[in-house]
Design a protein around this motif. Structure first.
Motif, mmCIF file in Angstrom:
data_model
loop_
_atom_site.group_PDB
_atom_site.id
_atom_site.type_symbol
_atom_site.label_atom_id
_atom_site.label_comp_id
_atom_site.label_asym_id
_atom_site.label_seq_id
_atom_site.Cartn_x
_atom_site.Cartn_y
_atom_site.Cartn_z
ATOM 1 N N ARG A 81 4.194 18.459 -28.505
ATOM 2 C CA ARG A 81 4.083 19.427 -27.411
ATOM 3 C C ARG A 81 2.635 19.842 -27.185
ATOM 4 O O ARG A 81 2.187 19.982 -26.056
ATOM 5 C CB ARG A 81 4.952 20.651 -27.720
ATOM 6 N N ARG A 82 1.916 20.058 -28.262
ATOM 7 C CA ARG A 82 0.512 20.474 -28.154
ATOM 8 C C ARG A 82 -0.316 19.403 -27.450
ATOM 9 O O ARG A 82 -1.109 19.706 -26.548
ATOM 10 C CB ARG A 82 -0.051 20.746 -29.550
ATOM 11 N N SER A 83 -0.149 18.152 -27.835
ATOM 12 C CA SER A 83 -0.915 17.067 -27.234
ATOM 13 C C SER A 83 -0.548 16.885 -25.763
ATOM 14 O O SER A 83 -1.417 16.626 -24.922
ATOM 15 C CB SER A 83 -0.680 15.761 -27.993
ATOM 16 N N TYR A 84 0.727 17.023 -25.456
ATOM 17 C CA TYR A 84 1.165 16.881 -24.071
ATOM 18 C C TYR A 84 0.539 17.965 -23.197
ATOM 19 O O TYR A 84 0.033 17.699 -22.107
ATOM 20 C CB TYR A 84 2.691 16.960 -23.984
ATOM 21 N N TYR A 85 0.546 19.187 -23.703
ATOM 22 C CA TYR A 85 0.002 20.310 -22.927
ATOM 23 C C TYR A 85 -1.500 20.153 -22.732
ATOM 24 O O TYR A 85 -2.014 20.267 -21.608
ATOM 25 C CB TYR A 85 0.315 21.616 -23.646
ATOM 26 N N GLY A 219 -0.449 31.768 -21.849
ATOM 27 C CA GLY A 219 0.984 32.022 -21.643
ATOM 28 C C GLY A 219 1.780 30.740 -21.592
ATOM 29 O O GLY A 219 2.866 30.635 -22.181
ATOM 30 N N GLY A 220 1.253 29.723 -20.901
ATOM 31 C CA GLY A 220 1.940 28.445 -20.830
ATOM 32 C C GLY A 220 2.023 27.760 -22.183
ATOM 33 O O GLY A 220 3.056 27.172 -22.531
ATOM 34 N N PHE A 221 0.948 27.838 -22.960
ATOM 35 C CA PHE A 221 0.943 27.196 -24.283
ATOM 36 C C PHE A 221 1.958 27.873 -25.209
ATOM 37 O O PHE A 221 2.663 27.199 -25.969
ATOM 38 C CB PHE A 221 -0.451 27.271 -24.895
#
Length: 229
Positions: A81-85, A219-221
């Protein structure tokens, strides 16, 4: 870093969404404005159409779609998820820089031709993109980034809580704005707020937009970490 670049390239498989449509819609609106003002017998020297906002709105839509339509398959490929964001942020930073350069170049041409010979200010926006070329470049970059990141946040809310979550998210923001209006009214602070915005320079507005980018990105992260696919 390679993973983030791969995520950005993954998004660009759909060039229609991220490149063709934003540019196409912007120039279509530009053409419509030129056609309308060419038919008007007399036009003021400084006329602002506001048609450029179609690009910013489209960036918001692209941001939302990047977290709804593309997210499930991206995570299925094994991307965290972190890499995608962060990879999506890398993509939008590049696109925003490219579009900001385009806006700046066309604004310079617009100024040099007297508003395309029609007194039309399509690429110059009052209070936002109304300064020297370098501020137009910086402000348009930050504003485009803001719209995309804000759209990403809405898309993540939709992934997390569907339509109900989006409605509640929007309603919460309306309540915050309403609370701010009430506080300003109770404390008779409207004149001070008006004075603040009247003295705010284009550079100052860019700083405000940059702060909003940080808030929307954070907020999105935070929401991204709680998304289930």
């Amino acid at each position: 870093m390679n993973t983030l670049v791969n995520v950005a390239r993954y998004h660009l498989v759909d060039r229609l969404q991220y490149v063709v449509l934003p540019v196409g819609v912007t120039f279509f609106a530009f053409g419509v404005n030129l056609a309308i003002f060419s038919l008007i017998p007399e036009t003021p020297e400084e006329n602002y159409s506001g048609g450029l906002f179609t690009l910013f709105v489209f960036m918001f839509v692209c941001g939302a779609l990047s977290m709804t339509k593309s997210l499930p398959f991206g995570l299925a490929l094994g991307v965290s998820r972190r890499s995608y964001y962060l990879g999506t942020i890398l993509l939008v930073a590049g696109l925003s820089a490219l579009y900001a350069v385009g806006i700046t170049v066309f604004q310079v041409i617009e100024d040099g031709t007297g508003g395309w010979g029609l007194g039309l200010n399509y690429f110059r926006v009052p209070w936002l993109l109304n300064g020297p070329w370098y501020l137009t470049l910086l402000t348009s970059f930050v504003f485009l980034l803001l719209m995309f990141v804000y759209g990403m946040w809405y898309g993540l809310i939709y992934r997390r809580a569907a339509v109900v979550g989006v409605v509640l998210f929007g309603a919460a923001q309306v309540l915050v704005l309403l609370g701010a209006v009430l506080v300003l009214s109770w404390t008779d602070s409207w004149p001070k707020l008006g004075e603040f915005f009247s003295t705010l320079t284009v550079g100052g507005m860019t700083g405000v937009l940059a702060l909003l980018v940080c808030l929307a990105g954070a907020g999105g992260f935070a929401t991204m970490r709680r998304v289930t696919v």
